[in-house]
Design an enzyme around this catalytic site. Sequence first.
Site: not given
Ligand code: 4NP
Length: 147
Positions: A10, A15-17, A118
């Site tokens: 991700c 969060c997701r991965s 996201d």
């Molecule tokens: P992820 O979510 O890609 O599922 O880990 C996010 C975590 C942090 C951010 C964006 C998406 N960020 O902008 O910090």
Amino acid sequence: MVKGNVLMVCLGNICRSPLAHGIFEHLSKEFSITVDSAGTASYHIGNPPDPRSIKLAMNQGIDISNQRARQFTRSDFDLFDHIFAMDRQNLRNVLKLSQSETESNKVKLLLINEEVEDPYYGGDQGFEIVYNKIEKASKDILDSWKQ
Ligand code: 4NP
């Protein structure tokens, strides 16, 4: 025999991965499958998963709290057989780093023609949608590999 190395990707790898990593690992326990996760961005390198992801996984008996975020690197094309991106932006970012068809052929969206969006700036419901999508996709992938 179902075997192989799977990388979930991700943006932030918090969060997701990490959820996809934990869920796929849990569902593939009986197989010789290694699972890892990474982010295409560097913002959260070394950080544990988001508390909302940790809690959702824990509710299902999956402990992802020891995972630490890392950034996707070109060496992942050698280390993994299947690289699953959560959304199209991350799919594009990984594909940009590929240097051969062998590498690019390893990269797919986790869900066919659908994104795991996201959830970072949203509420708990977004995380539940993420969880359910990842669980369904993981089951479908493992079922297809068993055939
Ligand atoms: P992820 O979510 O890609 O599922 O880990 C996010 C975590 C942090 C951010 C964006 C998406 N960020 O902008 O910090």
